[in-house]
Design a protein around this motif. Structure first.
Motif, short mmCIF file in Angstrom:
data_model
loop_
_atom_site.label_atom_id
_atom_site.label_comp_id
_atom_site.label_asym_id
_atom_site.label_seq_id
_atom_site.Cartn_x
_atom_site.Cartn_y
_atom_site.Cartn_z
N ASN A 90 48.73 54.90 35.61
CA ASN A 90 47.76 54.90 36.71
C ASN A 90 48.39 54.49 38.04
O ASN A 90 47.73 54.53 39.07
CB ASN A 90 46.61 53.92 36.40
N ASP A 91 49.67 54.09 38.00
CA ASP A 91 50.37 53.60 39.19
C ASP A 91 49.59 52.45 39.82
O ASP A 91 49.24 52.47 41.01
CB ASP A 91 50.56 54.74 40.20
N GLU A 92 49.34 51.42 39.01
CA GLU A 92 48.61 50.24 39.45
C GLU A 92 49.34 48.98 39.00
O GLU A 92 49.97 48.96 37.94
CB GLU A 92 47.20 50.20 38.86
N ILE A 93 49.22 47.93 39.79
CA ILE A 93 49.72 46.62 39.40
C ILE A 93 48.52 45.75 39.09
O ILE A 93 47.77 45.36 39.98
CB ILE A 93 50.60 45.99 40.50
N GLU A 94 48.30 45.48 37.82
CA GLU A 94 47.15 44.72 37.37
C GLU A 94 47.42 43.21 37.49
O GLU A 94 48.56 42.76 37.39
CB GLU A 94 46.80 45.08 35.93
N ILE A 95 46.34 42.45 37.71
CA ILE A 95 46.43 41.01 37.93
C ILE A 95 45.69 40.27 36.83
O ILE A 95 44.62 40.70 36.40
CB ILE A 95 45.81 40.62 39.29
N SER A 96 46.26 39.15 36.39
CA SER A 96 45.60 38.34 35.38
C SER A 96 45.79 36.86 35.68
O SER A 96 46.76 36.46 36.34
CB SER A 96 46.15 38.65 33.98
N LEU A 97 44.87 36.05 35.18
CA LEU A 97 45.01 34.60 35.29
C LEU A 97 45.99 34.06 34.26
O LEU A 97 46.57 33.00 34.46
CB LEU A 97 43.65 33.94 35.05
N SER A 98 46.13 34.81 33.15
CA SER A 98 46.91 34.30 32.03
C SER A 98 47.95 35.31 31.57
O SER A 98 47.72 36.52 31.58
CB SER A 98 45.97 33.98 30.86
N LYS A 99 49.09 34.83 31.11
CA LYS A 99 50.14 35.67 30.55
C LYS A 99 49.67 36.34 29.26
O LYS A 99 50.13 37.42 28.89
CB LYS A 99 51.38 34.82 30.28
N ASP A 100 48.73 35.69 28.56
CA ASP A 100 48.27 36.19 27.26
C ASP A 100 47.07 37.12 27.36
O ASP A 100 46.53 37.53 26.33
CB ASP A 100 47.91 35.00 26.36
N ALA A 101 46.62 37.44 28.56
CA ALA A 101 45.46 38.33 28.72
C ALA A 101 45.76 39.72 28.17
O ALA A 101 46.89 40.20 28.22
CB ALA A 101 45.06 38.42 30.18
N TYR A 102 44.72 40.38 27.62
CA TYR A 102 44.89 41.71 27.06
C TYR A 102 44.60 42.78 28.10
O TYR A 102 45.25 43.82 28.15
CB TYR A 102 43.95 41.89 25.86
N SER A 103 43.59 42.54 28.94
CA SER A 103 43.23 43.50 29.98
C SER A 103 42.84 42.76 31.24
O SER A 103 42.78 41.54 31.28
CB SER A 103 42.09 44.41 29.50
N SER A 104 42.55 43.53 32.29
CA SER A 104 42.21 42.94 33.57
C SER A 104 41.17 43.78 34.28
O SER A 104 41.05 44.99 34.03
CB SER A 104 43.46 42.84 34.46
N THR A 105 40.40 43.15 35.14
CA THR A 105 39.42 43.88 35.95
C THR A 105 39.84 43.93 37.42
O THR A 105 39.07 44.33 38.27
CB THR A 105 38.03 43.23 35.85
N ASN A 106 41.08 43.52 37.69
CA ASN A 106 41.55 43.51 39.07
C ASN A 106 42.99 44.02 39.17
O ASN A 106 43.80 43.81 38.26
CB ASN A 106 41.50 42.09 39.65
N ALA A 107 43.28 44.70 40.26
CA ALA A 107 44.63 45.18 40.53
C ALA A 107 44.94 44.96 42.00
O ALA A 107 44.05 44.77 42.83
CB ALA A 107 44.75 46.67 40.19
N VAL A 108 46.21 44.96 42.31
CA VAL A 108 46.64 44.80 43.70
C VAL A 108 46.23 46.04 44.50
O VAL A 108 46.42 47.17 44.05
CB VAL A 108 48.17 44.62 43.76
#
Length: 239
Positions: A90-108
């Motif tokens: 998708n050419d996206e950089i996803e953001i997470s609060l945790s290193k162990d997260a499986y998915s994210s609802t936010n990207a740069v």
């Protein structure tokens, strides 16, 4: 409810982090983050961790780094540390609060004024000339930056559908993600242009003023079979 809480917590965390680095964005004007993974993504051709489970037997991953890694988001002279992961499909950089997260609802948010570092990879969002000689925009990884020349790598992922066996002697071909890496050379303020790891193709992107230098280095760099080898050549021309 849990998803909503996690999303709100993430936005709150990033908002605080950027406020501490003098961004001072309010929750309704947070212009370095965009929402993703919302709505019915399973009905689209967009692949993220949240809908990959629907693809049985898929080989590979759409991510350059399978898990979230320590990263930094830069905007102008300000920066903030968080966890990032590059989605090459998708050419996206996803953001997470945790290193162990499986998915994210936010990207740069994609902007030439916002860049990211994931471990040792420095991502910039730039305009470039693609393989079809058309102008395009996307994330490039900066591999070298000199006085006149810069080198970038575009590390995309391509999804290939599976195929049923044509006869009993063959096996089914499962769906998979494959790597598509492209190397770019940029001269001064020109747009980055794609090249192959071949001396002749590289020579076409070297400025006329540097052709004498290139000619002197030809015997030493007749065979260029890696990015590191190309970096060595360009850095010698750039002296």
């Amino acid at each position: 409810m849990r998803l909503c809480f996690t999303s709100m917590s993430l936005l709150f965390f990033i908002n605080i982090a950027f406020t501490q680095t003098s961004f001072n964005y309010g929750p309704t004007n947070f212009d370095v983050v965009k929402r993703i993974n919302v709505g019915d993504q399973n009905q689209s051709n967009v692949f993220r961790a949240s809908n990959l489970t629907s693809l049985d037997g898929i080989i590979g991953s759409p991510y350059r780094n399978p898990s979230f890694e320590p990263g930094i988001i830069y905007r102008n002279k300000d920066s903030v540390k968080t966890y990032l992961r590059y989605n090459g499909l998708n050419d996206e950089i996803e953001i997470s609060l945790s290193k162990d997260a499986y998915s994210s609802t936010n990207a740069v948010k994609k902007s030439e004024f916002i860049s990211c570092k994931i471990i040792n990879d420095f991502f910039v969002y730039k305009e470039y000339i693609d393989e079809n000689k058309h102008k395009s925009n996307g994330y490039l990884i900066r591999a070298y930056s000199g006085e006149k020349y810069s080198l970038y790598v575009r590390d995309k992922k391509v999804f290939v559908d599976g195929e049923k066996a044509k006869n009993s002697l063959e096996g089914d071909k499962p769906p998979k993600f494959i790597d598509k890496q492209t190397i770019f050379i940029q001269y001064k303020s020109d747009l980055p242009r794609p090249t192959k790891l071949k001396y002749k193709k590289i020579a076409e992107l070297i400025a006329n003023e540097d052709q004498p230098k290139l000619a002197k280095l030809k015997n030493s760099y007749r065979k260029i079979n890696s990015l590191n080898r190309l970096i060595s050549l360009i850095s010698n021309i750039d002296k």
